[in-house]
Write a protein that holds these residues in place. Structure first.
Motif: not given
Length: 251
Positions: A107-110, A116-121, A123-137
């Motif tokens: 919602t904030a990004k939109t 609205t951000p493209a869903l596939r891209t 989700i990939k960006d969110v997962r990558e950023a969370m992994a970099n920050l050592r955050m569980d899915a």
């Protein structure tokens, strides 16, 4: 190149004892890609500056100006400031029951991008950023800051920073309450955002430990609502050794 410019800023707040002036003529200029550290004792006005930039209604600007690329920030609403490229990582992030991290971020990004951000891209960006920050899915399905530890709240702030891609980030004591490992992870996130997006950073802190990971080009000593001294990284080291006593004597 973007520029955030603060000129002769005076700010007050209403208290039970009446109007209290907190900022007393602050001058500061930050350009894209620069990191400025603001250091000073408690009650010197550091957080007031952060919240004034963000547009907190508690603080009244008596005089002076804040501009972003020549545009009057003080005339903008809070959401307009975010859309213009300003980001505040709060010292005490608030809980938002009933709103999941996933929904909040999208919602904030939109709202900021206007689409609205493209869903596939996304989700990939969110997962990558969370992994970099050592955050569980599973973190993404939790309610925003509800039941989060101090370290989780700060990581979530930096997750927002990496995904929303502002021009300037004001980090209000992001290091408070973090252990050494969490401090390093959070700092790496700030450095990634700076490198990838040419981010300008205004880093508010009491201590030099975070400055070992996020290297400032400029250090400003805040005392009694104004900048008492400015210098490079060596100034932070001197503050670590000597403290703020000599500034308080002058003030």
């Amino acid at each position: 190149m973007s520029t955030l410019k603060i000129t002769d800023l005076h700010v007050s707040v209403e208290t039970e004892q009446g109007t209290k002036q907190i900022l007393r003529g602050v001058n500061l200029e930050i350009n894209s890609g620069e990191t400025h550290a603001i250091m000073g004792p408690n009650g010197s006005g550091k957080s007031t500056l952060a919240y004034t930039i963000a547009g907190h209604p508690k603080y009244t600007v008596d005089s002076g100006s804040i501009t972003l690329d020549g545009e009057d920030v003080l005339e903008m609403s809070v959401d307009e400031r975010a859309k213009a490229g300003l980001f505040l990582a709060m010292q005490y992030p608030v809980e938002i029951p009933g709103v999941t991290v996933t929904n909040f971020l999208r919602t904030a990004k939109t709202a900021i991008d206007g689409e609205t951000p493209a869903l596939r891209t996304w989700i990939k960006d969110v997962r990558e950023a969370m992994a970099n920050l050592r955050m569980d899915a599973s973190f993404s399905e939790r309610n925003v800051n509800e039941g989060f530890s101090g370290g989780e709240k700060k990581r979530h702030e930096i997750l927002q920073l990496e995904l929303l891609k502002p021009k300037f980030a004001v980090l209000d004591e992001t290091d408070s309450g973090l252990d050494v490992d969490a401090l390093k992870i959070v700092s790496e996130g700030v450095n990634r955002a700076k490198e990838n997006n040419n981010l300008g950073v205004l880093l508010i802190t009491h201590y030099t430990r975070i400055l070992r990971y996020i290297k400032p080009q400029f250090v400003h000593v805040f005392v009694n609502g104004k900048v008492a001294e400015e210098g490079g990284p060596e100034l932070a080291e001197r503050l670590e050794n000597e403290g703020y006593d000599r500034y308080l004597e002058i003030a």
